[in-house]
Write a protein that holds these residues in place. Structure first.
Motif, PDB file in Angstrom:
ATOM      1  N   ASN A 152       0.948  -0.954  -0.153  1.00  0.00           N
ATOM      2  CA  ASN A 152      -0.070  -0.080   0.039  1.00  0.00           C
ATOM      3  C   ASN A 152       0.887   1.286  -0.178  1.00  0.00           C
ATOM      4  N   GLY A 153       2.202   1.243  -0.245  1.00  0.00           N
ATOM      5  CA  GLY A 153       2.935   2.327  -0.816  1.00  0.00           C
ATOM      6  C   GLY A 153       3.770   2.838   0.430  1.00  0.00           C
ATOM      7  N   TYR A 154       3.755   2.035   1.586  1.00  0.00           N
ATOM      8  CA  TYR A 154       4.517   2.868   2.852  1.00  0.00           C
ATOM      9  C   TYR A 154       5.943   2.012   2.570  1.00  0.00           C
ATOM     10  N   ARG A 155       6.879   3.020   2.717  1.00  0.00           N
ATOM     11  CA  ARG A 155       8.370   2.591   2.787  1.00  0.00           C
ATOM     12  C   ARG A 155       9.191   2.917   4.023  1.00  0.00           C
ATOM     13  N   HIS A 156       8.479   3.491   5.026  1.00  0.00           N
ATOM     14  CA  HIS A 156       8.900   3.754   6.300  1.00  0.00           C
ATOM     15  C   HIS A 156       8.054   3.329   7.293  1.00  0.00           C
ATOM     16  N   VAL A 157       8.588   2.106   7.827  1.00  0.00           N
ATOM     17  CA  VAL A 157       7.732   1.364   8.900  1.00  0.00           C
ATOM     18  C   VAL A 157       8.625   1.015  10.113  1.00  0.00           C
ATOM     19  N   ARG A 158       7.952   1.387  11.197  1.00  0.00           N
ATOM     20  CA  ARG A 158       8.220   1.095  12.541  1.00  0.00           C
ATOM     21  C   ARG A 158       7.541   0.238  13.281  1.00  0.00           C
ATOM     22  N   VAL A 159       8.324  -1.265  13.684  1.00  0.00           N
ATOM     23  CA  VAL A 159       7.690  -2.359  14.211  1.00  0.00           C
ATOM     24  C   VAL A 159       7.709  -2.310  15.647  1.00  0.00           C
ATOM     25  N   TYR A 160       6.645  -2.373  16.663  1.00  0.00           N
ATOM     26  CA  TYR A 160       6.862  -2.400  17.698  1.00  0.00           C
ATOM     27  C   TYR A 160       6.266  -3.980  18.333  1.00  0.00           C
ATOM     28  N   GLY A 161       6.760  -4.517  19.461  1.00  0.00           N
ATOM     29  CA  GLY A 161       6.264  -5.747  19.927  1.00  0.00           C
ATOM     30  C   GLY A 161       6.747  -6.861  19.062  1.00  0.00           C
TER      31      GLY A 161
END
Length: 205
Positions: free
Chosen positions: A84-93
């Motif tokens: 869906n076009g997101y290139r900046h991702v932050r993963v918690y948990g």
């Protein structure tokens, strides 16, 4: 054309605090049991997905996947974000808890880095990133430790600049942890690799 912001993914691993503030163009995904952390923080996710074996029930409106599948719920969330076009991702948990899932999420970082994506695994006192054939810079305000690991059999053209222990045009392998336990020293710093993939672990203070 709409500018995409950051996609925040919250999984079911250890998560002491959700310290992000959602901007207008950001997107939040609850991956299975990560929904509990979001509820505790008072954050409403834009999407719920997973097999929900951790949560124990199927939330209304969620994307339901079978338990017997190739990807973890966190990886499914990342794939959705990228599609869906997101290139900046932050993963918690995505750290702590089950070691096999932590290692799976490290492999997920490598998958993302090799596609030129900006993805971080955010823990309570540590952040993991990966970079392939490129560089990641850190501001002078960074404090704490930094370790760099080779995620290929061999990586070359490595520069560690502005750190306590520097390296120029060096090499790392996946057999010897030469890049472990470096430190920020109050100067702008850079981790650069000409060929290969590096995992960067920072324990930020």
């Amino acid at each position: 054309m709409e500018t995409k912001g950051i996609c925040y993914i919250v999984g079911a691993g250890e998560c002491k605090k959700l310290d992000f503030s959602r901007a207008e163009n950001d997107f939040v995904i609850a991956a299975d049991g990560g929904l509990c952390y979001l509820k505790e923080a008072g954050i409403t996710p834009d999407l719920l997905l997973g097999d929900f074996d951790s949560l124990g029930y199927h939330p209304e409106g969620a994307l339901i996947y079978p338990k017997e599948k190739d990807e973890t719920d966190t990886f499914l969330a990342l794939r959705y974000a990228v599609a869906n076009g997101y290139r900046h991702v932050r993963v918690y948990g995505g750290l702590g808890g089950r070691l096999d899932h932590t290692l799976a999420n490290v492999q997920m970082l490598v998958w993302a880095a090799r596609r030129g994506l900006d993805v971080c695994l955010c823990g309570s006192a540590v952040t993991l990133r990966a970079v392939t054939d490129g560089e990641i810079g850190f501001p002078a305000e960074m404090r704490g430790g930094i370790s760099v690991f080779c995620m290929d059999e061999h990586a070359e053209g490595i520069d560690l600049l502005g750190l306590k222990y520097t390296l120029e045009n060096g090499e790392l392998t996946n057999e010897f942890p030469l890049g472990v336990s470096n430190e920020f020293v109050g100067a702008p710093s850079t981790v650069r690799v000409r060929k290969g993939t590096l995992l960067i672990v920072t324990d930020e203070k």
